[in-house]
Design a protein around this motif. Structure first.
Motif, mmCIF file in Angstrom:
data_model
loop_
_atom_site.group_PDB
_atom_site.id
_atom_site.type_symbol
_atom_site.label_atom_id
_atom_site.label_comp_id
_atom_site.label_asym_id
_atom_site.label_seq_id
_atom_site.Cartn_x
_atom_site.Cartn_y
_atom_site.Cartn_z
ATOM 1 N N LEU A 501 0.819 -1.215 0.000
ATOM 2 C CA LEU A 501 0.000 0.000 0.000
ATOM 3 C C LEU A 501 0.853 1.264 0.000
ATOM 4 N N ALA A 502 1.986 1.219 0.708
ATOM 5 C CA ALA A 502 2.813 2.425 0.818
ATOM 6 C C ALA A 502 3.382 2.851 -0.525
ATOM 7 N N SER A 503 3.494 1.913 -1.482
ATOM 8 C CA SER A 503 4.015 2.264 -2.802
ATOM 9 C C SER A 503 2.912 2.639 -3.780
ATOM 10 N N LEU A 504 1.669 2.471 -3.353
ATOM 11 C CA LEU A 504 0.551 2.760 -4.252
ATOM 12 C C LEU A 504 -0.123 4.086 -3.930
ATOM 13 N N ILE A 505 -0.397 4.330 -2.654
ATOM 14 C CA ILE A 505 -1.259 5.431 -2.249
ATOM 15 C C ILE A 505 -0.541 6.242 -1.164
ATOM 16 N N SER A 506 -0.734 7.537 -1.183
ATOM 17 C CA SER A 506 -0.326 8.420 -0.082
ATOM 18 C C SER A 506 -1.491 9.322 0.270
ATOM 19 N N ILE A 507 -1.454 9.852 1.489
ATOM 20 C CA ILE A 507 -2.551 10.712 1.964
ATOM 21 C C ILE A 507 -1.960 11.974 2.565
ATOM 22 N N ASN A 508 -2.602 13.090 2.304
ATOM 23 C CA ASN A 508 -2.221 14.356 2.928
ATOM 24 C C ASN A 508 -2.771 14.364 4.354
ATOM 25 N N ALA A 509 -1.881 14.423 5.329
ATOM 26 C CA ALA A 509 -2.306 14.304 6.727
ATOM 27 C C ALA A 509 -3.188 15.449 7.173
ATOM 28 N N ASN A 510 -3.137 16.586 6.478
ATOM 29 C CA ASN A 510 -3.890 17.754 6.932
ATOM 30 C C ASN A 510 -5.291 17.823 6.343
ATOM 31 N N ASN A 511 -5.458 17.458 5.067
ATOM 32 C CA ASN A 511 -6.775 17.635 4.437
ATOM 33 C C ASN A 511 -7.401 16.343 3.924
ATOM 34 N N GLY A 512 -6.706 15.187 4.076
ATOM 35 C CA GLY A 512 -7.299 13.913 3.688
ATOM 36 C C GLY A 512 -7.316 13.647 2.198
ATOM 37 N N GLN A 513 -6.516 14.384 1.416
ATOM 38 C CA GLN A 513 -6.475 14.125 -0.030
ATOM 39 C C GLN A 513 -5.629 12.883 -0.304
ATOM 40 N N LEU A 514 -6.162 12.011 -1.168
ATOM 41 C CA LEU A 514 -5.480 10.772 -1.536
ATOM 42 C C LEU A 514 -4.814 10.946 -2.892
ATOM 43 N N PHE A 515 -3.570 10.415 -3.018
ATOM 44 C CA PHE A 515 -2.819 10.525 -4.253
ATOM 45 C C PHE A 515 -2.300 9.138 -4.641
ATOM 46 N N ALA A 516 -2.307 8.876 -5.945
ATOM 47 C CA ALA A 516 -1.700 7.657 -6.459
ATOM 48 C C ALA A 516 -0.214 7.929 -6.660
ATOM 49 N N LEU A 517 0.640 7.117 -6.031
ATOM 50 C CA LEU A 517 2.072 7.372 -6.085
ATOM 51 C C LEU A 517 2.673 6.982 -7.433
ATOM 52 N N ARG A 518 2.081 6.015 -8.122
ATOM 53 C CA ARG A 518 2.632 5.576 -9.394
ATOM 54 C C ARG A 518 1.475 5.186 -10.313
ATOM 55 N N ALA A 519 1.841 4.921 -11.537
ATOM 56 C CA ALA A 519 0.827 4.522 -12.515
ATOM 57 C C ALA A 519 0.290 3.135 -12.168
ATOM 58 N N LEU A 520 -1.026 3.009 -12.200
ATOM 59 C CA LEU A 520 -1.665 1.739 -11.899
ATOM 60 C C LEU A 520 -1.958 0.984 -13.196
ATOM 61 N N ASP A 521 -1.952 -0.328 -13.070
ATOM 62 C CA ASP A 521 -2.185 -1.192 -14.237
ATOM 63 C C ASP A 521 -3.390 -2.072 -13.942
ATOM 64 N N TYR A 522 -4.419 -1.847 -14.682
ATOM 65 C CA TYR A 522 -5.644 -2.622 -14.481
ATOM 66 C C TYR A 522 -5.392 -4.111 -14.630
ATOM 67 N N GLU A 523 -4.536 -4.480 -15.581
ATOM 68 C CA GLU A 523 -4.305 -5.892 -15.814
ATOM 69 C C GLU A 523 -3.552 -6.543 -14.650
ATOM 70 N N SER A 524 -2.886 -5.734 -13.827
ATOM 71 C CA SER A 524 -2.192 -6.274 -12.657
ATOM 72 C C SER A 524 -3.038 -6.159 -11.393
ATOM 73 N N LEU A 525 -3.791 -5.080 -11.304
ATOM 74 C CA LEU A 525 -4.542 -4.817 -10.065
ATOM 75 C C LEU A 525 -5.823 -4.090 -10.431
ATOM 76 N N GLN A 526 -6.953 -4.820 -10.337
ATOM 77 C CA GLN A 526 -8.230 -4.206 -10.709
ATOM 78 C C GLN A 526 -8.867 -3.418 -9.559
ATOM 79 N N THR A 527 -8.707 -3.889 -8.352
ATOM 80 C CA THR A 527 -9.323 -3.215 -7.194
ATOM 81 C C THR A 527 -8.554 -3.606 -5.940
#
Length: 802
Positions: A501-527
């Motif tokens: 999870l730490a390599s996929l998603i990060s969160i802004n501790a102050n406002n709760g905004q979620l960011f994708a850290l890298r490009a996601l691949d549907y064929e590798s990870l759908q959900t």
């Protein structure tokens, strides 16, 4: 001798006072009395309250001891560290109490936690610091020569600000042949002089006399004051004025207006003429009397010069003199009692106040206050109240003291501020009321955990996204305030070891905004899903969590892949087609898959090129290549077909496949010698049919044997995988012998195929496919996409070569 008796009596009184003081100290600390001599300097020591109250050395400071005086005029100061009670300034008994004896300063000692109020009095004792003073520098007397020896003539008394033995003790007159002075005492205790005639006067021998009148006090050393007495000897006037009453008793309401008629006095004189004319005047009047009353010299009407104040003086003794034109005069006394009216509203004095009040604490002290009323009787009785709809109540805490307490634990989130109106009302007529409003703030404690706006969040992100892409925001609120409501957001650890999870998603501790850290691949990870936490900054900190679902949306970034026929440039696939095939004969079936999903994996097939157009056709939905017409001997023996496999994406991706079809007259036939008979075409046709049946049976047996062998190998592999603790697919590249087929293409389900070839892997011909992981869609497929290519032909497929 008389002085000795007075001293002994005074000593007994002092001993008796100390006996009563010790007795009161031993009985429940109801009243403490201390004494101090007036004119003592400030910071003078009075007593030590630690010893008097029987407290510990540090208990005064711990319990917040305070000294409270009436009217909040503080003459006393408490040193909380030593417990010494000190004077704050030099005190003047005459300024504080006037002629009131004893001079008492009442105060209270207030202790907190637990609340205790000690009543105390400080007696300011008098010193002889004032000399007697006559108001008039000269006293005028007119005495008839007919006055008999022994006749007395009252003189105006001197005034002394001191009291007790320091007050006026006696009067003396300068040496003369006619008079001596007697010291008299009035009903109020004041002493005045009377001039006594010793021998008869003779106006013809001496018409005027001058005497010095001296007033001495009883102090040590004594002080004195003098005035002149001028005596004029008059001719005979043998009748003095006589009042109808020697004493008048009247009651006057304190709110009587200026000029109010109090009483009319009347005197008569039996003389006639000038000797019978009477004039009235105030006699031996103090400053208070002359400021308050006036008398008409002719009518004898006593009226008010200024308004009365019952709280200052309750009664007056007014002496009136009626004097005729001669030497005679008469005296009467008017005893005036002031009647109280309800002219003072109650007073509220706030002694202690706690603000703000912490929430969630039951029965907390908010304030301590005292109430008072300067009126007396029913006019001075007070009742105290407050609003009924508030979580507070009043508790009596001593004489005229009240404590304001919380009735129950407060809740700042329900109400953060209270305006408490305290109402005090006396019982007079009309009733007077005073109100005092106390504003109480409720301070926050961290009793509310952050609450998410949703229990779970579902966020969508398109695959091949750019790094650091904002994909959504979670939000939580906290009913507390300040740092207790300051929320920080964090990602919670997941129990799935395969999800980094730490390599996929990060969160802004102050406002709760979620960011994708890298490009996601549907064929590798759908959900995937994870929990986020919201923590406030209270002490202790409170937190809550919410579930976040991330759904990766598919993009058409994979071109179709042809599983059969396998494309190999060195060994192209060749299909055999009997020339006797009927129209619609199934030549082969093109099997293709697409790693995308949805409409991006819907595949369609079409024939691009053919050696001989119109001979073959391909079904668009299943890839079956069939003959379109009957074959003839004129048709070329070898045909090359190019098919296009295209998905339904936007824009679509495609792949091409090349087929080689070889027309044959029949399958391989063994050589059989035939008798030399005439050639029968019908018999040849029957023999060809036999050969075809034999060929098909052989191929079917070989296929069945291959299937059985494949099943046996698969079972062995599964048993071995089970013995190793189950199957797991690590994140990253697939094993080299596996091919993933998405379930959204031409196949109804998702499969993984093991592709078997005969011969070596480069030149072998495609043999068969078999599924080995029917539910492989639950696992990540292929490497992570490192680029955003729309379609990719560089498949990384696991193919096992036999």
């Amino acid at each position: 001798m008389e002085t000795g008796r007075k001293l002994a009596l005074r000593q007994r009184q002092v001993l008796f006072f100390f006996f009563l003081l010790r007795l009161s100290l031993a009985s429940a600390r109801e009243l403490k009395r201390y004494s101090v001599v007036e004119e003592r300097e400030g910071r003078s020591f009075i007593t030590n309250l630690v010893n008097d109250l029987g407290l510990g050395p540090l208990e005064l400071s711990k319990r917040g001891a305070k000294v409270i005086s009436k009217g909040n005029k503080l003459h006393l100061q408490l040193d909380q560290e030593t417990g010494d009670l000190l004077l704050t300034e030099k005190v003047d008994r005459e300024e504080l109490c006037g002629h009131t004896e004893p001079c008492l300063l009442r105060f209270q000692v207030l202790l907190d936690n637990p609340l205790d109020i000690i009543q105390a009095e400080l007696e300011v004792t008098d010193i002889n610091d004032h000399s007697p003073v006559f108001l008039d520098k000269e006293i005028q007397l007119k005495i008839s020569e007919s006055s008999l020896p022994g006749t007395t003539f009252p003189l105006k008394n001197a005034q002394d600000m001191d009291v007790g033995q320091n007050g006026i003790d006696n009067y003396i007159v300068s040496s003369n042949s006619y008079f001596h002075v007697l010291t008299r005492k009035r009903s109020d205790g004041k002493k005045y002089p009377e001039l006594v005639l010793d021998t008869s006067l003779d106006r013809e021998e001496e018409a005027e006399l001058g005497l010095i009148l001296t007033a001495k006090d009883g102090g040590s050393p004594p002080r004195s004051g003098t005035t002149k007495v001028h005596i004029e000897v008059l001719d005979i006037n043998d009748n003095a004025p006589q009042f109808e009453q020697l004493y008048y008793r009247v009651q006057v309401p304190e709110d009587s207006p200026v000029g109010f008629l109090i009483v009319t006095v009347s005197a008569t004189d039996k003389d006639i003429g000038v000797n019978g004319e009477i004039s009235y005047s105030l006699f031996q009047a103090s400053d208070d009397i002359t400021k308050t009353f006036s008398i008409h010299p002719l009518t004898g009407e006593l009226r008010l010069k200024e308004q009365l104040d019952f709280e200052k003086t309750q009664s007056y003794e007014v002496n009136v003199e009626a004097r005729d034109a001669g030497t005679f005069s008469g005296k009467c006394t008017i005893l005036t009692q002031v009647m109280d009216v309800n002219d003072h509203a109650p007073e509220i004095i706030l002694s202690a106040f706690t603000n703000p009040i912490p929430e969630n604490l039951p029965e907390t002290m908010v304030a301590v206050f005292s109430v008072s009323d300067l009126d007396s009787g029913e006019n001075g009785k007070i009742k105290c109240s407050m609003q009924d709809d508030l979580p507070f109540f009043l508790k009596p805490s001593g004489e005229n003291f009240y404590t304001l307490l919380t009735h129950k634990a407060l809740d700042r989130e329900s109400r953060a501020e209270y305006n408490i109106t305290i109402t005090v009302t006396d019982l007079g007529t009309p009733r007077l009321t005073t109100q005092h409003t106390i504003t109480v703030q409720v301070s926050d404690i961290n009793d509310n955990a952050p609450a998410f706006t949703q229990t779970s969040y579902t966020l969508f992100v398109q695959e091949n996204n750019s790094p650091a892409l904002h994909i959504g925001t979670i939000s939580a609120t906290d009913s507390d305030s300040g740092s207790n409501a300051h929320i920080t957001y964090s990602l919670l650890s997941t129990h799935n070891p395969q999800l980094a999870l730490a390599s996929l998603i990060s969160i802004n501790a102050n406002n709760g905004q979620l960011f994708a850290l890298r490009a996601l691949d549907y064929e590798s990870l759908q959900t995937f899903q994870f929990h986020v936490g919201a923590t406030d900054q209270g002490s202790p900190a409170l937190s809550s969590q919410a579930l976040v679902h991330i759904i990766v949306l598919d993009a058409n970034d994979n071109a179709p892949f042809v599983l059969y026929p396998l494309q190999n440039a060195s060994a192209p696939c060749t299909e055999l087609l009997p020339r006797a095939a009927e129209p619609g004969y199934l030549v082969t079936k093109v099997v293709a898959v697409d790693q995308d999903s949805g409409q991006n994996a819907w595949l369609s097939f079409q024939l691009l090129k053919a050696t001989e157009p119109g001979m073959f056709s391909v079904w668009a939905h299943n890839g079956e290549v069939r003959t379109s017409r009957l074959l003839s001997e004129r048709d070329a023996p070898k045909h090359r077909l190019v098919l296009l496999v295209k998905d339904n994406g936007d824009p679509p991706c495609s792949a091409s496949v090349t087929l080689h079809v070889l027309l044959v007259d029949g399958f391989s036939q063994p050589y059989l010698p035939l008798p030399e008979v005439a050639h029968d075409p019908v018999q040849d046709e029957d023999m060809l049919t036999l050969y075809l049946v034999i060929a098909l049976a052989s191929v079917s047996s070989l296929f069945l044997l291959s299937v059985l062998l494949f099943v046996g190998v698969s079972l062995c592999r599964r048993a071995r995988a089970a013995s190793l603790g189950g199957f797991s697919v690590p994140e990253g590249h697939f094993p080299g012998h596996l091919v993933d087929v998405s379930g959204a293409g031409t196949l109804s389900q998702s499969y993984q195929y093991e592709v078997c070839l005969k011969g070596n892997s480069e030149t072998g011909e495609f043999k068969f496919l078999k599924p080995i992981l029917p539910n492989f869609q639950d696992y990540p497929l292929g490497p992570e996409l490192g680029e955003n290519s729309n379609c990719r032909n560089d498949w990384e497929l696991g193919i096992q070569l036999k």
